[in-house]
Design an enzyme around this catalytic site. Structure first.
Site, mmCIF file in Angstrom:
data_model
loop_
_atom_site.group_PDB
_atom_site.id
_atom_site.type_symbol
_atom_site.label_atom_id
_atom_site.label_comp_id
_atom_site.label_asym_id
_atom_site.label_seq_id
_atom_site.Cartn_x
_atom_site.Cartn_y
_atom_site.Cartn_z
ATOM 1 N N ARG A 58 4.142 30.669 76.724
ATOM 2 C CA ARG A 58 2.882 31.371 76.438
ATOM 3 C C ARG A 58 3.149 32.406 75.353
ATOM 4 O O ARG A 58 4.301 32.611 74.968
ATOM 5 C CB ARG A 58 2.364 32.045 77.700
ATOM 6 N N ASN A 102 -3.313 38.326 76.141
ATOM 7 C CA ASN A 102 -2.346 38.967 77.024
ATOM 8 C C ASN A 102 -1.072 39.312 76.262
ATOM 9 O O ASN A 102 -0.536 38.469 75.539
ATOM 10 C CB ASN A 102 -1.988 38.045 78.193
ATOM 11 N N GLU A 103 -0.626 40.521 76.399
ATOM 12 C CA GLU A 103 0.659 40.969 75.847
ATOM 13 C C GLU A 103 1.040 40.255 74.549
ATOM 14 O O GLU A 103 2.026 39.514 74.498
ATOM 15 C CB GLU A 103 1.763 40.806 76.895
ATOM 16 N N CYS A 129 5.510 29.945 59.858
ATOM 17 C CA CYS A 129 4.990 28.708 59.265
ATOM 18 C C CYS A 129 4.511 28.966 57.844
ATOM 19 O O CYS A 129 4.374 30.118 57.421
ATOM 20 C CB CYS A 129 3.859 28.136 60.117
ATOM 21 N N CYS A 162 1.450 31.226 57.618
ATOM 22 C CA CYS A 162 1.756 32.650 57.820
ATOM 23 C C CYS A 162 2.436 33.228 56.574
ATOM 24 O O CYS A 162 2.157 34.361 56.172
ATOM 25 C CB CYS A 162 2.643 32.845 59.047
ATOM 26 N N GLU A 187 -1.247 46.689 84.237
ATOM 27 C CA GLU A 187 -0.365 45.991 85.179
ATOM 28 C C GLU A 187 0.731 46.940 85.645
ATOM 29 O O GLU A 187 1.215 47.772 84.860
ATOM 30 C CB GLU A 187 0.340 44.802 84.509
ATOM 31 N N TRP A 193 11.702 39.406 86.965
ATOM 32 C CA TRP A 193 12.347 39.224 85.659
ATOM 33 C C TRP A 193 13.338 40.319 85.292
ATOM 34 O O TRP A 193 14.098 40.162 84.348
ATOM 35 C CB TRP A 193 11.298 39.087 84.543
ATOM 36 N N PHE A 206 8.049 34.582 92.911
ATOM 37 C CA PHE A 206 8.693 35.653 93.681
ATOM 38 C C PHE A 206 8.370 37.043 93.127
ATOM 39 O O PHE A 206 8.927 38.037 93.576
ATOM 40 C CB PHE A 206 10.213 35.453 93.718
ATOM 41 N N HIS A 207 7.496 37.100 92.127
ATOM 42 C CA HIS A 207 7.118 38.417 91.592
ATOM 43 C C HIS A 207 6.292 39.149 92.641
ATOM 44 O O HIS A 207 5.407 38.575 93.267
ATOM 45 C CB HIS A 207 6.294 38.220 90.313
#
Ligand code: GLA
Ligand code: ZN
Length: 668
Positions: A108, A146-147, A154, A157, A303, A311, A353-354
């Site tokens: 992502r 998100n973040e 490329c 860009c 968050e 992590w 498991f977060h």
């Protein structure tokens, strides 16, 4: 919403085949006083299962069920991760890495941010979502993507980068001059020849490296603008935000601040891992202050983790009380929300498991759930504080572009230029002195502050030197440290005397700079009979050799061949004063020195002195000052409360229990 926003990332899309889960979650969220969820952040594949076929009913259904139960939605645009069909049909949306390798589908936050196809697909789905939810009272805000992070190399860009440079410099001659490309025969003859920095190509031209980062910021900000325009053109008026990250130096968030309505960020301190929890709190307190200062407005804590993450190298649990304390801490620095990642733990894949409000047991009597509930109840009780703003009289400059310039300056210390450490040390000394602090960029206004601290202001931009001059002239107190005013915004050295355009303001001139190896020390010794008697201290990292141009010398070096030469000075300029600290004294020195300056400037302290491992901050609203003191230590602390204080949380005794807080109001 009158109350603080309390909730977080919620992914009911992972449970659509188990409708009971939503029912259970709503019941438990209500129990925990949760009044908001951030929805749809990674839902694109469900919202548009194939190109042009939009399915929003499931989302509307969830949003409305939540709303009926008093839970509002901050709705995300789903651009943080794309569906497979999109990458397959439009491979240009996938990022190209620095070595030219093209990403495969996966992960992502890894799209090409300039890709016309990606922007168009994002625009379409954003507009559709906005059409659907623009008038929906359940939707109180937009969470753009998100973040955001990273760069794409490329060819598109790269073309956009060249256009960006053309707009900036106008001519290739000007670019060559600013980047000083005659050096090593790196002259460009046209903009077409410019390539991004590369470890196997051009990687030492700092002007190029900094402008590439500015371009990455521009590309991302423009991407955000594209999303906002899509939402707005469909008629949605709810405020927009995008969630930022701790110490993410990839983009200059000051540019984001210009296009979004509310700043928000994700705070994951290394509780139980960092040197101490007091340190972790300070680091994140600095970032909270920065988020507030960008727009001088409350921000959202978008968050935070209810217990251990999945992590961090080692995922420690939050010890009892810390969840509530971390929430209070964010609010104390200006957050109008406490939000978690995540409301419910997923069953599979990488974040199973977060930590979450609701874990795999699905129970509402877990230790974490109980603390989440307690925190929710507290936020309700202190709802009157929502919207209160900061009114710090002390500001410290922590500038992203300056950090970029310093990182590759190839100067006296390449092992660690230590910008962040210096900013952090001074910030900590200010907090020990119990004052509110704004953490600002160079471009932020300096109006209204009594004390402005500019550590290592190596690269000047946005007319900082002129605005600093005005600040001091008009009566402000400036504290500047070594490496001040050395280069312009393109890392091109200023010719003549430095600090550039400020030698009269500071009354000193820099001559040479000596770098010390890690562990090497010099010292600063007070000058007999000086107007300010300061405590002798060790100093390290860098020792600038300065000569006086009107300033008074307060301290001199204690050793080496520059023993006895000026190291700390003060200069009267206009109605104000400017201090110059030519080296890196220790934290204790800063605590004492800044304490004196705070007194001299008449800045009101929130408390005489703050115990170790504690934090204090305040917000003002309606003639009241709300003061928050938190103890991140594992032992009770003694604090002195004002005689007349209305307690909102905690008692009036001087005992500040371990891992707990006090909140009170006084007259502003
Ligand atoms: C980030 C992301 C979330 C999630 C959390 C886990 O903040 O925005 O989607 O991955 O990390 O801590
Ligand atoms: Zn690209």
């Amino acid at each position: 919403m009158e109350e603080f926003i309390y909730g977080g990332d919620y992914n009911p899309d992972q449970w659509l085949d188990e409708p009971q889960v939503l029912e259970d979650d709503i019941r438990m969220m209500k129990k925990a006083h949760i009044n908001e969820v951030s929805l749809g952040i990674f839902s694109w594949a469900l919202l548009e299962p194939e190109e042009g076929r939009f399915e929003f009913d499931w989302l509307a259904d969830i949003i409305h069920k939540l709303y009926e139960n008093g839970i509002y939605t901050i709705l995300a645009t789903p651009s943080g991760a794309r569906p497979r069909w999109l990458a397959k049909k439009y491979p240009e949306v996938l990022r190209t890495y620095e070595d030219g390798k093209k990403a495969k589908f996966g992960g992502r936050h890894n799209h090409c941010l300039t890709s016309p196809a990606y922007r168009e697909k994002v625009r379409i789905i954003d507009a559709k979502l906005a059409e659907c939810f623009k008038d929906d009272p359940a939707v109180i805000g937009w969470h753009i993507s998100n973040e955001f992070s990273g760069e794409c190399y490329c060819s598109h860009c790269q073309d956009e980068f060249r256009k960006f440079l053309k707009r900036k410099f106008g001519s290739i001659e000007k670019l060559n001059h600013e980047w000083w490309t005659t050096f090593w025969s790196h002259t460009y003859t046209s903009f077409d020849e410019i390539e991004p920095p590369s470890s196997i190509g051009e990687n030492e031209t700092n002007g190029l490296i900094i402008d590439w980062r500015r371009f990455a910021t521009y590309a991302c900000t423009d991407f955000i603008k594209n999303e906002i325009e899509a939402i707005r053109s469909a008629g949605a008026k709810q405020p927009v935000t995008t969630n930022m990250m701790y110490e993410f130096g990839g983009y200059d968030y000051a540019e984001f601040a210009k296009v979004i309505d509310t700043m928000s960020w994700d705070s994951y301190p290394e509780w139980g891992i960092a040197e101490s929890d007091g340190k972790a709190a300070l680091e994140h307190g600095l970032y909270h202050d920065m988020m507030r200062s960008f727009k001088d407005k409350p921000f959202l804590l978008m968050e935070s983790c209810p217990s251990g993450t999945n992590w961090q190298s080692v995922s420690r649990l939050k010890r009892p009380g810390l969840l509530k304390l971390a929430g209070i801490h964010a609010v104390s620095h200006g957050a109008d929300s406490v939000q978690y990642f995540q409301i419910r733990q997923g069953r599979g894949s990488s974040e199973k498991f977060h930590g979450a409000v609701i874990d795999h047991t699905g129970r509402d009597d877990t230790r974490v759930f109980k603390e989440v509930t307690e925190t929710g109840a507290l936020l309700k009780e202190i709802a009157e504080i929502k919207g209160a703003v900061g009114d710090a009289k002390v500001a410290i400059i922590n500038d992203t572009q300056n950090k970029w310039a310093l990182e590759n300056s190839q100067g006296p210390r390449n092992c660690n230029e230590g910008y962040y450490e210096t900013v952090h040390k001074i910030y900590e000394a200010l907090k020990i002195n119990a004052v509110d602090v704004d953490v600002i960029e160079e471009s932020h206004s300096f109006d209204g502050y009594k004390i402005l601290i500019a550590p290592m202001l190596y690269s000047l931009h946005d007319g900082a030197e002129k605005r600093i001059r005005e600040f001091v002239e008009n009566g402000g107190i400036l504290i500047s440290t070594y490496l001040c005013g050395v280069v312009n915004e393109n890392d091109l050295c200023y010719m003549g005397d430095i600090p550039y355009d400020m030698t009269d303001v500071l009354g000193v001139r820099t001559e040479e700079i000596d770098a010390l190896c890690d562990g090497m020390k010099n010292s600063l010794l007070p000058v007999e009979g000086a107007s300010m008697r300061l405590q002798e201290t060790d100093c390290e990292k860098m020792c600038e050799l300065i000569s006086l141009k009107g300033a008074e010398c307060l301290m001199t070096y204690g050793s080496d061949f520059y023993k006895g030469s000026p190291a700390l000075t003060v200069n009267q300029f206009g109605k104000g004063k400017a201090y110059y600290i030519a080296s890196e004294p220790d934290r204790e020195f800063y605590v004492g020195f800044l304490g004196r300056i705070i007194k001299e400037a008449g800045v009101v302290k929130l408390m005489e002195s703050l115990p170790e491992e504690c934090d204090i901050a305040s917000r003002v609203k309606g003639g009241k000052r709300y003061v928050f003191i938190e103890n991140f230590g594992r032992e009770d602390k003694e604090v002195k409360l004002p005689e007349v204080a209305d307690m909102l949380y905690g008692d009036t005794s001087s005992k500040l229990p371990a891992t707990d807080a006090k909140i009170y109001s006084i007259k502003a």
